[in-house]
Design an enzyme around this catalytic site. Structure first.
Site, PDB file in Angstrom:
ATOM      1  N   ARG A  17       0.715  -1.283  -0.095  1.00 19.66           N
ATOM      2  CA  ARG A  17       0.141   0.005  -0.101  1.00 19.66           C
ATOM      3  C   ARG A  17       0.733   1.298   0.026  1.00 19.66           C
ATOM      4  O   ARG A  17       0.352   2.270  -0.241  1.00 19.66           O
ATOM      5  CB  ARG A  17      -1.165  -0.305   1.127  1.00 19.66           C
ATOM      6  CG  ARG A  17      -2.086  -0.888   1.318  1.00 19.66           C
ATOM      7  CD  ARG A  17      -2.803  -1.312   2.299  1.00 19.66           C
ATOM      8  NE  ARG A  17      -1.903  -2.296   3.229  1.00 19.66           N
ATOM      9  CZ  ARG A  17      -2.252  -2.673   4.376  1.00 19.66           C
ATOM     10  NH1 ARG A  17      -3.391  -2.126   5.114  1.00 19.66           N
ATOM     11  NH2 ARG A  17      -1.580  -3.491   5.190  1.00 19.66           N
ATOM     12  N   GLN A  55      11.541 -14.848   6.131  1.00 20.48           N
ATOM     13  CA  GLN A  55      10.441 -15.204   5.940  1.00 20.48           C
ATOM     14  C   GLN A  55      10.516 -15.222   4.374  1.00 20.48           C
ATOM     15  O   GLN A  55      10.136 -14.219   3.886  1.00 20.48           O
ATOM     16  CB  GLN A  55       9.115 -14.558   6.512  1.00 20.48           C
ATOM     17  CG  GLN A  55       7.819 -15.060   6.233  1.00 20.48           C
ATOM     18  CD  GLN A  55       6.757 -14.149   6.078  1.00 20.48           C
ATOM     19  OE1 GLN A  55       6.793 -12.775   6.316  1.00 20.48           O
ATOM     20  NE2 GLN A  55       5.528 -14.696   6.367  1.00 20.48           N
TER      21      GLN A  55
HETATM   22  C1  UD1 Z   1      -2.081  -5.875  11.304  1.00 21.22           C
HETATM   23  C2  UD1 Z   1      -3.368  -6.867  12.010  1.00 21.22           C
HETATM   24  C3  UD1 Z   1      -4.409  -5.811  12.352  1.00 21.22           C
HETATM   25  C4  UD1 Z   1      -3.746  -4.732  13.106  1.00 21.22           C
HETATM   26  C5  UD1 Z   1      -2.793  -4.045  12.419  1.00 21.22           C
HETATM   27  C6  UD1 Z   1      -2.115  -3.138  13.193  1.00 21.22           C
HETATM   28  C7  UD1 Z   1      -2.978  -9.176  11.065  1.00 21.22           C
HETATM   29  C8  UD1 Z   1      -3.551 -10.092   9.995  1.00 21.22           C
HETATM   30  N1  UD1 Z   1      -3.443  -7.832  11.161  1.00 21.22           N
HETATM   31  O1  UD1 Z   1      -2.784  -5.354  10.058  1.00 21.22           O
HETATM   32  O2  UD1 Z   1      -5.339  -6.499  13.074  1.00 21.22           O
HETATM   33  O3  UD1 Z   1      -5.019  -4.055  13.390  1.00 21.22           O
HETATM   34  O4  UD1 Z   1      -1.820  -4.863  12.114  1.00 21.22           O
HETATM   35  O5  UD1 Z   1      -1.215  -2.238  12.641  1.00 21.22           O
HETATM   36  O6  UD1 Z   1      -2.169  -9.332  11.702  1.00 21.22           O
HETATM   37  N2  UD1 Z   1       4.233  -8.981   7.885  1.00 21.22           N
HETATM   38  C9  UD1 Z   1       5.308  -9.951   7.733  1.00 21.22           C
HETATM   39  N3  UD1 Z   1       5.104 -11.061   6.941  1.00 21.22           N
HETATM   40  C10 UD1 Z   1       3.995 -11.293   6.392  1.00 21.22           C
HETATM   41  C11 UD1 Z   1       2.853 -10.232   6.385  1.00 21.22           C
HETATM   42  C12 UD1 Z   1       3.200  -8.952   7.277  1.00 21.22           C
HETATM   43  O7  UD1 Z   1       6.421  -9.780   8.307  1.00 21.22           O
HETATM   44  O8  UD1 Z   1       3.617 -12.322   5.671  1.00 21.22           O
HETATM   45  C13 UD1 Z   1       4.691  -7.572   8.680  1.00 21.22           C
HETATM   46  C14 UD1 Z   1       4.589  -6.327   8.050  1.00 21.22           C
HETATM   47  O9  UD1 Z   1       6.020  -6.174   7.310  1.00 21.22           O
HETATM   48  C15 UD1 Z   1       4.196  -5.310   9.081  1.00 21.22           C
HETATM   49  C16 UD1 Z   1       3.472  -6.373  10.064  1.00 21.22           C
HETATM   50  O10 UD1 Z   1       3.711  -7.688   9.759  1.00 21.22           O
HETATM   51  O11 UD1 Z   1       5.517  -4.692   9.617  1.00 21.22           O
HETATM   52  C17 UD1 Z   1       1.977  -6.109   9.956  1.00 21.22           C
HETATM   53  O12 UD1 Z   1       1.661  -6.395   8.654  1.00 21.22           O
HETATM   54  P1  UD1 Z   1       0.654  -5.331   7.852  1.00 21.22           P
HETATM   55  O13 UD1 Z   1       0.376  -5.766   6.532  1.00 21.22           O
HETATM   56  O14 UD1 Z   1       0.923  -4.039   7.999  1.00 21.22           O
HETATM   57  O15 UD1 Z   1      -0.878  -5.664   8.600  1.00 21.22           O
HETATM   58  P2  UD1 Z   1      -1.969  -4.782   8.822  1.00 21.22           P
HETATM   59  O16 UD1 Z   1      -2.791  -4.786   7.565  1.00 21.22           O
HETATM   60  O17 UD1 Z   1      -1.547  -3.532   9.119  1.00 21.22           O
HETATM   61 MG    MG Z   2       0.090  -2.512   9.207  1.00 16.97          MG
END
Ligand code: UD1
Ligand code: MG
Length: 466
Positions: A15, A72
């Site tokens: 995004r 990952q």
């Molecule tokens: C996530 C939460 C949401 C919460 C929000 C708070 C989940 C499914 N959702 O959503 O409930 O309200 O954070 O900010 O957890 N990441 C990885 N590997 C992946 C996917 C993501 O390391 O495969 C990391 C991203 O780099 C990031 C964090 O996890 O730093 C959160 O991921 P992001 O995609 O930002 O989740 P949100 O949609 O913000």
């Molecule tokens: Mg996030």
């Protein structure tokens, strides 16, 4: 209870629509993931692992010493990322684990410590950090039953209209019993709107299995996640307010804090005065009683006590005590202004030391030069320090007086208390107490102007004017 930490920083940050991994986006001179690690460093955790993936090299390169990473390979969701993190932790290093997102730069150590306390107090299998917010759009919603017990988390994209009305959001920070977490993660399925393995599903899995799960509610501002460029700007604004408020509380005067941009590593002593439109970045320091601005950009520079810097740009400059800089000065790397000296209007200094009480007041380029104490460099002076191939040094002795519009063709030395004639091109050294003059001699032509005037008034007369 011993605690490990997993910071999730593998996501692509789609995004953000940026070619760089999201968590290396910078706010007040510090990356998002470093803000999170900074907050984490204030609580007692035994081992921290950062899960990296998208742009892994860039993320690994900015991790502080002692923090290791786990790769990952494919970003299958936050649940999968935690599995990767758990596998990288030393088997017996901690029985509980704190999980943090790498994109929430406003978290503080105090809040993390309170979350840990709540987790210890309730003895829950999982405790999540939540907040009530006026606009929960985009965040996971905390679901509670009729007794107000937490039953799970639903993501915005999977929520029913009724669930979307919930104003308590998931901050993405949790503490889990490590063993129960690992077990629950094996049951997570990607049957959701995003086709991802959600960490958030673990809460309902643990709840259904009869384990207690709880929530620790905190202030909303700390949970702001950065998923887009506008959220990055919002977070930067809040962090800026925090930094400026802290500086003012420590005794710094600010004309208008909304126009002051300080990196987190900037230091300003009490009693300094910051006018409007000031950017101090990259470890810049300001001494007591200094007046900065309006309109100053200073990077990696030191500004000593009681100095005044206005309408100027400083990069890698060292400004001593009671120095005046500007208006419209450009101090480049290696510019050193010793106490009581001055770099005035339209003056550029590079790799140059200006000695105590020496002045370069107007319109000058001084590069690769040592200016001695109390010397005065006249308006329009230029050090010709570069011959197209190499750079050469200029030395201006103590108390020397460089006349206006002098070209100092380096390498060249002006002796102590020596003088150069205005408009000179100085190619040879000038000895101590001497005058160096290098320009064509002036000739006056008597009556020239009168004859010219006469010729103009009387066109029939002889046109010759000489
Ligand atoms: C996530 C939460 C949401 C919460 C929000 C708070 C989940 C499914 N959702 O959503 O409930 O309200 O954070 O900010 O957890 N990441 C990885 N590997 C992946 C996917 C993501 O390391 O495969 C990391 C991203 O780099 C990031 C964090 O996890 O730093 C959160 O991921 P992001 O995609 O930002 O989740 P949100 O949609 O913000
Ligand atoms: Mg996030």
């Amino acid at each position: 209870m011993s605690i490990n930490a997993i910071v999730l920083a593998a996501g692509a940050g789609t995004r953000m629509k940026s070619p760089y991994p999201k968590v290396v986006s910078s706010v007040a001179g510090r990356t998002l993931v470093n803000w999170v690690l900074d907050a984490l460093s204030g609580v007692d955790v035994s081992e921290t692992v950062v899960v990296v993936g998208s742009g892994a090299d860039r993320v690994q390169a900015i991790l502080p010493p002692g923090i290791h990473s786990a790769l990952q390979e494919r970003q299958l969701g936050t649940g999968h990322a935690v599995q990767v993190g758990l596998a990288a932790l030393a088997p017996s290093s901690g029985d509980h684990v704190m999980v943090l997102p790498g994109d929430t730069p406003l978290l503080t150590s105090e809040t993390l410590a309170n979350l840990l306390d709540a987790h210890r107090r309730t003895g829950s299998a999982a405790t999540c950090l939540t907040a009530k917010v006026p606009d929960p759009t985009g965040y996971g919603r905390i679901l509670r039953d009729g007794w107000d017990h937490v039953t799970g988390i639903v993501e915005h994209k999977d929520a029913t209209p009724a669930q979307l009305e919930v104003d308590e959001i998931n901050g993405g920070v949790y503490v889990f019993d490590a063993e129960l977490l690992a077990e629950a993660l094996t049951e997570v399925r990607a049957d959701n709107a995003q086709g991802e393995l959600y960490l958030t599903d673990v809460l309902a899995i643990l709840g259904v299995a009869g384990h207690s799960i709880s929530a620790h509610c905190t202030n909303a501002a700390e949970l702001a996640g950065v998923n887009s460029q506008d959220q990055l700007a919002d977070a930067a604004k809040l962090i800026r307010q925090r930094i400026n408020t802290e500086a003012m509380q420590a005794g710094v005067w600010m004309q208008d804090p909304t126009s002051v941009y300080l990196d987190a590593d900037v230091t300003i002593e009490a009693g300094a005065r910051i006018q409007a439109n000031v950017h101090l970045v990259d470890g810049t320091s300001v001494g007591a009683g200094a007046e900065i601005g309006p309109d100053v950009f200073a990077a990696g520079s030191n500004i000593g006590p009681n100095s005044k810097v206005w309408y100027s740009v400083l990069r890698g400059a060292d400004v001593g005590e009671t120095v005046e800089v500007g208006p419209f000065a450009s101090l480049r790397p290696g510019a050193v202004l010793e106490s009581g000296s001055k770099a005035g209007t339209f003056v550029e200094l590079k790799n140059t030391t200006v000695g105590p009480e020496a002045k370069v007041p107007h319109l000058a380029y001084i590069g690769d030069t040592d200016v001695g104490a109390r010397a005065n460099v006249g308006a329009g002076t230029i050090t010709c320090n570069y011959d197209g191939y190499d750079k050469f040094r200029t030395v201006i002795g103590e108390g020397a007086f460089v006349g206006s519009n002098t070209m100092l063709v380096a390498p060249v030395e002006i002796g102590k208390n020596a003088v150069t004639g205005a408009g000179s091109v100085i190619v040879d050294d000038v000895e101590e107490d001497a005058l160096g003059i290098g320009r064509s001699r002036q000739e006056n032509v008597a009556g020239y102007a009168a004859r010219r005037r006469q010729a103009a008034e009387n066109p029939l007369s002889d046109r010759s004017t000489s």
